[in-house]
Design a protein around this motif. Structure first.
Motif, PDB file in Angstrom:
ATOM      1  N   ASP A  42      62.393 -11.790  24.761  1.00 63.52           N
ATOM      2  CA  ASP A  42      62.377 -13.030  25.523  1.00 63.52           C
ATOM      3  C   ASP A  42      63.529 -13.107  26.512  1.00 63.52           C
ATOM      4  O   ASP A  42      63.477 -13.862  27.486  1.00 63.52           O
ATOM      5  N   ALA A  43      64.589 -12.340  26.263  1.00 60.08           N
ATOM      6  CA  ALA A  43      65.750 -12.348  27.150  1.00 60.08           C
ATOM      7  C   ALA A  43      65.641 -11.300  28.258  1.00 60.08           C
ATOM      8  O   ALA A  43      66.474 -11.281  29.176  1.00 60.08           O
ATOM      9  N   LEU A  44      64.642 -10.449  28.199  1.00 62.64           N
ATOM     10  CA  LEU A  44      64.480  -9.390  29.196  1.00 62.64           C
ATOM     11  C   LEU A  44      64.302  -9.992  30.585  1.00 62.64           C
ATOM     12  O   LEU A  44      63.394 -10.788  30.810  1.00 62.64           O
ATOM     13  N   PHE A  45      65.189  -9.623  31.504  1.00 61.57           N
ATOM     14  CA  PHE A  45      65.182 -10.137  32.876  1.00 61.57           C
ATOM     15  C   PHE A  45      65.132 -11.672  32.899  1.00 61.57           C
ATOM     16  O   PHE A  45      64.447 -12.275  33.732  1.00 61.57           O
ATOM     17  N   ALA A  46      65.901 -12.291  32.008  1.00 58.44           N
ATOM     18  CA  ALA A  46      65.857 -13.749  31.865  1.00 58.44           C
ATOM     19  C   ALA A  46      66.159 -14.472  33.170  1.00 58.44           C
ATOM     20  O   ALA A  46      65.545 -15.510  33.460  1.00 58.44           O
ATOM     21  N   ASP A  47      67.089 -13.961  33.967  1.00 53.03           N
ATOM     22  CA  ASP A  47      67.479 -14.648  35.198  1.00 53.03           C
ATOM     23  C   ASP A  47      66.543 -14.364  36.363  1.00 53.03           C
ATOM     24  O   ASP A  47      66.662 -14.985  37.421  1.00 53.03           O
ATOM     25  N   TRP A  48      65.630 -13.416  36.196  1.00 53.44           N
ATOM     26  CA  TRP A  48      64.710 -13.063  37.275  1.00 53.44           C
ATOM     27  C   TRP A  48      63.309 -13.645  37.064  1.00 53.44           C
ATOM     28  O   TRP A  48      62.487 -13.616  37.965  1.00 53.44           O
ATOM     29  N   ARG A  49      63.052 -14.159  35.892  1.00 55.66           N
ATOM     30  CA  ARG A  49      61.683 -14.570  35.580  1.00 55.66           C
ATOM     31  C   ARG A  49      61.209 -15.765  36.399  1.00 55.66           C
ATOM     32  O   ARG A  49      60.010 -16.013  36.482  1.00 55.66           O
ATOM     33  N   ALA A  50      62.151 -16.502  36.994  1.00 57.79           N
ATOM     34  CA  ALA A  50      61.764 -17.642  37.829  1.00 57.79           C
ATOM     35  C   ALA A  50      61.376 -17.209  39.244  1.00 57.79           C
ATOM     36  O   ALA A  50      60.896 -18.040  40.028  1.00 57.79           O
ATOM     37  N   ARG A  51      61.588 -15.927  39.564  1.00 52.18           N
ATOM     38  CA  ARG A  51      61.218 -15.460  40.899  1.00 52.18           C
ATOM     39  C   ARG A  51      59.703 -15.526  41.071  1.00 52.18           C
ATOM     40  O   ARG A  51      58.962 -15.106  40.180  1.00 52.18           O
ATOM     41  N   PRO A  52      59.223 -16.050  42.196  1.00 50.65           N
ATOM     42  CA  PRO A  52      57.766 -16.111  42.417  1.00 50.65           C
ATOM     43  C   PRO A  52      57.134 -14.719  42.328  1.00 50.65           C
ATOM     44  O   PRO A  52      57.609 -13.761  42.951  1.00 50.65           O
ATOM     45  N   GLY A  53      56.106 -14.597  41.519  1.00 47.81           N
ATOM     46  CA  GLY A  53      55.397 -13.335  41.390  1.00 47.81           C
ATOM     47  C   GLY A  53      56.101 -12.290  40.554  1.00 47.81           C
ATOM     48  O   GLY A  53      55.653 -11.136  40.516  1.00 47.81           O
ATOM     49  N   PHE A  54      57.181 -12.666  39.867  1.00 43.54           N
ATOM     50  CA  PHE A  54      57.892 -11.675  39.058  1.00 43.54           C
ATOM     51  C   PHE A  54      56.966 -11.165  37.959  1.00 43.54           C
ATOM     52  O   PHE A  54      56.380 -11.954  37.215  1.00 43.54           O
ATOM     53  N   PRO A  55      56.804  -9.843  37.831  1.00 39.75           N
ATOM     54  CA  PRO A  55      55.726  -9.316  36.976  1.00 39.75           C
ATOM     55  C   PRO A  55      56.013  -9.296  35.488  1.00 39.75           C
ATOM     56  O   PRO A  55      55.092  -9.380  34.677  1.00 39.75           O
ATOM     57  N   ILE A  56      57.284  -9.138  35.102  1.00 36.18           N
ATOM     58  CA  ILE A  56      57.583  -8.992  33.677  1.00 36.18           C
ATOM     59  C   ILE A  56      57.492 -10.350  32.990  1.00 36.18           C
ATOM     60  O   ILE A  56      58.116 -11.324  33.407  1.00 36.18           O
ATOM     61  N   GLY A  57      56.675 -10.398  31.964  1.00 36.33           N
ATOM     62  CA  GLY A  57      56.422 -11.644  31.270  1.00 36.33           C
ATOM     63  C   GLY A  57      55.235 -12.409  31.806  1.00 36.33           C
ATOM     64  O   GLY A  57      54.814 -13.403  31.215  1.00 36.33           O
ATOM     65  N   ALA A  58      54.671 -11.948  32.929  1.00 38.21           N
ATOM     66  CA  ALA A  58      53.499 -12.603  33.498  1.00 38.21           C
ATOM     67  C   ALA A  58      52.260 -12.279  32.662  1.00 38.21           C
ATOM     68  O   ALA A  58      52.159 -11.187  32.100  1.00 38.21           O
ATOM     69  N   PRO A  59      51.308 -13.200  32.577  1.00 38.52           N
ATOM     70  CA  PRO A  59      50.113 -12.958  31.744  1.00 38.52           C
ATOM     71  C   PRO A  59      49.368 -11.679  32.108  1.00 38.52           C
ATOM     72  O   PRO A  59      48.868 -10.967  31.229  1.00 38.52           O
ATOM     73  N   GLU A  60      49.311 -11.353  33.405  1.00 40.14           N
ATOM     74  CA  GLU A  60      48.559 -10.166  33.817  1.00 40.14           C
ATOM     75  C   GLU A  60      49.240  -8.865  33.405  1.00 40.14           C
ATOM     76  O   GLU A  60      48.649  -7.792  33.473  1.00 40.14           O
ATOM     77  N   SER A  61      50.490  -8.958  32.991  1.00 38.63           N
ATOM     78  CA  SER A  61      51.209  -7.751  32.561  1.00 38.63           C
ATOM     79  C   SER A  61      51.136  -7.538  31.055  1.00 38.63           C
ATOM     80  O   SER A  61      51.646  -6.528  30.548  1.00 38.63           O
ATOM     81  N   ALA A  62      50.522  -8.461  30.344  1.00 39.72           N
ATOM     82  CA  ALA A  62      50.439  -8.340  28.881  1.00 39.72           C
ATOM     83  C   ALA A  62      49.721  -7.053  28.494  1.00 39.72           C
ATOM     84  O   ALA A  62      48.685  -6.707  29.056  1.00 39.72           O
ATOM     85  N   GLY A  63      50.296  -6.334  27.546  1.00 37.46           N
ATOM     86  CA  GLY A  63      49.691  -5.101  27.061  1.00 37.46           C
ATOM     87  C   GLY A  63      50.024  -3.871  27.866  1.00 37.46           C
ATOM     88  O   GLY A  63      49.593  -2.766  27.508  1.00 37.46           O
ATOM     89  N   ALA A  64      50.797  -4.015  28.942  1.00 40.78           N
ATOM     90  CA  ALA A  64      51.229  -2.849  29.730  1.00 40.78           C
ATOM     91  C   ALA A  64      52.543  -2.340  29.155  1.00 40.78           C
ATOM     92  O   ALA A  64      53.491  -3.113  28.984  1.00 40.78           O
ATOM     93  N   HIS A  65      52.612  -1.040  28.883  1.00 38.48           N
ATOM     94  CA  HIS A  65      53.776  -0.474  28.185  1.00 38.48           C
ATOM     95  C   HIS A  65      54.591   0.494  29.045  1.00 38.48           C
ATOM     96  O   HIS A  65      55.521   1.132  28.541  1.00 38.48           O
ATOM     97  N   ILE A  66      54.243   0.621  30.316  1.00 39.12           N
ATOM     98  CA  ILE A  66      54.977   1.504  31.224  1.00 39.12           C
ATOM     99  C   ILE A  66      55.514   0.673  32.385  1.00 39.12           C
ATOM    100  O   ILE A  66      54.769  -0.103  32.996  1.00 39.12           O
ATOM    101  N   LEU A  67      56.792   0.831  32.685  1.00 35.39           N
ATOM    102  CA  LEU A  67      57.414   0.162  33.820  1.00 35.39           C
ATOM    103  C   LEU A  67      57.593   1.174  34.946  1.00 35.39           C
ATOM    104  O   LEU A  67      58.203   2.220  34.747  1.00 35.39           O
ATOM    105  N   LEU A  68      57.048   0.864  36.111  1.00 36.98           N
ATOM    106  CA  LEU A  68      57.241   1.687  37.306  1.00 36.98           C
ATOM    107  C   LEU A  68      58.369   1.048  38.094  1.00 36.98           C
ATOM    108  O   LEU A  68      58.204  -0.016  38.698  1.00 36.98           O
TER     109      LEU A  68
END
Length: 206
Positions: A42-68
């Motif tokens: 839950d703390a991963l990229f905590a300060d960036w999650r408010a950025r519009p369109g930020f992908p980590i933690g977004a519903p569409e990223s659920a289940g993705a296990h590779i970060l590019l």
């Protein structure tokens, strides 16, 4: 004494192309007071999650296990909490053109595989993911290859000892403990009766 075993991973990817992402951005310093890994996702990229369109933690990223990721990922301080948070956030591999050395070492010790690819391959991956949001990428640790549709099969290099530990699902201590009987036998052959070493071997054998 164990880490999540890693042999071959097939997954969608999350794209975060910022360059020079440092460990304070991955996990802000205020979260470093914890002594275990529980809840760090839950703390991963905590300060960036408010950025519009930020992908980590977004519903569409659920289940993705590779970060590019972008170039020079994991620079900054040596905090091991950074790979802890990434693994807790569901990531098992990161693909980039380069990683900070200390981050790479910490990642490998925590079951997170840092895959370095040439810039041209990285660009092809980004283009393929843009054209196909559900793109499946394969990270084959046993073969040391990255594979994806529209991208050439790309070999990557991982430290041999770290690779063995990941394939077996053990950390460095777990690897050594497998050889305790061999170590004891070796020391028994070396120990002379009546010496301190002999007493230690006898105690370990008891």
């Amino acid at each position: 004494m164990s880490v999540p075993q890693f042999t071959r991973l097939v997954s969608r990817v999350v794209v975060l192309l910022d360059t020079d992402v440092d460990t304070d951005q991955i996990i802000p310093a205020r979260y470093l007071k914890v002594t275990d890994k529980a809840g760090l996702g839950d703390a991963l990229f905590a300060d960036w999650r408010a950025r519009p369109g930020f992908p980590i933690g977004a519903p569409e990223s659920a289940g993705a296990h590779i970060l590019l990721a972008g170039n020079n990922f994991g620079c900054g301080s040596s905090r091991e909490h950074a790979p802890w948070a990434l693994v807790a956030g569901g990531f098992r591999a990161i693909v980039s053109t380069s990683f900070a050395d200390i981050f790479r070492g910490n990642a490998l010790k925590n079951g997170l595989v840092p895959v370095v690819v040439p810039p041209a391959v990285h660009a092809k991956l980004v283009a393929a993911r843009t054209a196909q949001p559900g793109l499946q990428v394969t990270i084959d640790l046993e073969a040391q290859e990255l594979r994806a549709e529209g991208v050439p099969v790309t070999p990557f290099t991982i430290d041999g000892f770290a690779r063995r530990c990941l394939l077996d699902g053990v950390d460095e201590l777990g690897f050594l403990l497998r050889y305790v009987p061999d170590i004891v036998r070796h020391e028994e052959r070396r120990a002379l009766p009546g010496t301190i070493l002999s007493a230690v071997v006898e105690e370990e054998s008891a």
